[in-house]
Every structure is written in structure tokens, then in C-alpha cells.
Write a protein that holds these residues in place. Structure first.
Motif: not given
Length: 245
Positions: A111-118, A202-211
Motif C-alpha cells: 500500500v503506498y501513496r498514489g501519483e495523484r489524489k482521486e 479541492l482546487p488542487e485536485h481539480g474541483t471545488t466545494s460548490d462543484r
């Protein structure tokens, strides 16, 4: 059915790592199948003192911890010991997100850190095996994802679903062990709690709270229905196995 069997209490032990990441909509499905729910908060509970084989089912929920951070979070070592004992006995266990990662680790996988958060309301695609498993209920149904870790597929399990970013979204061993990387438990209350606690990232992962909130309003009901069907089918399989035994 004997009189003793008719009055037997069926129990589920829920291992919770954070009150904000709770059982959610999984609870009503467990209750409708006759389970008495016992929830323990593992950071403040002596998990090593629990009898790993006493509950009929163990559910392991999500958390911010990494399954590999046993020195930072010593209680994870005790959880892994409990899970290994259940695996050795082929005793039913269901894992969600961190719970799935802990099961993968207990089965010997990395188990390990992924390349990017999902993060977001995203689809998982059932594999060929998944299309004849409880994961079939999530075909075409976006579900909540919020994780940064991933895992290698353990030996002697079936991969049941993948996503665009991570191949290992669900797996099972037999009819007694089921693990999902995504979050089928999410209710509107849990979702709002997560946005309040972690929405700033969230913005650093390509989304926002509103979205995320808009996606939850549009997609949440279908995901909750799929969750009830997934868990219900898994529990039906356990009940059939107990009846046969």
C-alpha cells in the motif's frame, strides 16, 4: 431452524478511524439484515484486546491514515492483526477506502501513496468478474472518491472494479471478503462534513466545494441506492453461507 438459531444475535463490529468518516448509509442496510452494530473508535480503543472472531462481520471504514503508517498510528498494527486473524479463519470482513487498503496490506500486498489524489463523483467500471458480483450495481453510477493512497492487488483475490486513474477499486476473496476503494457510505451529512473539514484542498485536485455539492445533489440518490444493493447482496451471500453451514 432451531429455537437457539432463531434468537441468535448477529453482530457487526465497525472499526472507525474518524467520527467524520462513519458508517453512513451502510447502517440501515446492516440493520435491515438483522445486524446489531457495535462501533469502536480505533484511535482510542484497545483493538488488540478485541476478540477478532467474535463478530459475525467486521466493517473497516476510511480515514486519513496510511495503512503503512503503523509507527505513527500504532493502533493500525492492532487492526492489521485483527484482520489477519479473520482472513486466516475466512471470517467475513468488508473494507471501505482505508479499510480496503488495510485488507490489501493484511493479505500481503503493498500500500503506498498514489501519483495523484482521486477526488470527486467518479465512475468505477466493473471488471468481468465484477459484473457478476455486488459491484455490478455501480456500473454507470458515479460514486464519491476521496483518497490519495492505492495498493497492489493481493494474491488470490478477484479484481472487481477499476477507475480511470486507479486499477484497483474493488476486490474480493470468496464470498466472505469484499473491499472497495471508493465511498459507498456517503450521505449528504457526511459529504457536508468532509467539505467543511477538507474542502480547502479541492482546487488542487481539480474541483471545488460548490462543484462537489452540485454533483452530490445530482448523483447522490443513485449512489445511495447502488450502495444499498451492493451491501445487501454481499450480506445475502453471507447469510446463504451461514445457512448452508
Amino acid at each position: 431452524m432451531t429455537d437457539a438459531a432463531a434468537f441468535r444475535v448477529t453482530t457487526v463490529l465497525v472499526l472507525r478511524h474518524d467520527p467524520a468518516i462513519g458508517l453512513g448509509n451502510l447502517g440501515p442496510t446492516l440493520e435491515s439484515h438483522g445486524y446489531q452494530i457495535v462501533t469502536v473508535d480505533t484511535p482510542v480503543t484497545d483493538v488488540a484486546a478485541l476478540d477478532p472472531l467474535a463478530p459475525d462481520l467486521v466493517v473497516v471504514l476510511g480515514g486519513e491514515e496510511g495503512a503503512y503508517e503503523t509507527e505513527r498510528y500504532p493502533y493500525l498494527s492492532d487492526e492489521l492483526g485483527l484482520l489477519r486473524a479473520r482472513i486466516d479463519a475466512e471470517a467475513p470482513v468488508f473494507g471501505v477506502c482505508l479499510g480496503a487498503q488495510l485488507l490489501a496490506s493484511a493479505l500481503g500486498a503493498a500500500v503506498y501513496r498514489g501519483e495523484r489524489k482521486e477526488v470527486g463523483w467518479l465512475e468505477v467500471t466493473p471488471t468481468t468478474a465484477g459484473r457478476t458480483s455486488p459491484l455490478r450495481h455501480f456500473a454507470g453510477i458515479p460514486t464519491a472518491q476521496w483518497h490519495g493512497d492505492t495498493f497492489d492487488l493481493p494474491d488470490d483475490v478477484e479484481r472487481l472494479a477499476s477507475s480511470e486513474r486507479y486499477a484497483n477499486q474493488a476486490f474480493r476473496r470468496g464470498d466472505w471478503l469484499l473491499a472497495v476503494q471508493f465511498h459507498p457510505e456517503v450521505t449528504v451529512g457526511i459529504h457536508e462534513g468532509w467539505l467543511a473539514a477538507w474542502g480547502d484542498e479541492l482546487p488542487e485536485h481539480g474541483t471545488t466545494s460548490d462543484r462537489m455539492r452540485a454533483d452530490r445533489a445530482r448523483l447522490g440518490a443513485a449512489a445511495e441506492s447502488a450502495s444499498a444493493l451492493l451491501l445487501g447482496e454481499y450480506l445475502d451471500g453471507l447469510e446463504s453461507g451461514r445457512a448452508a453451514a
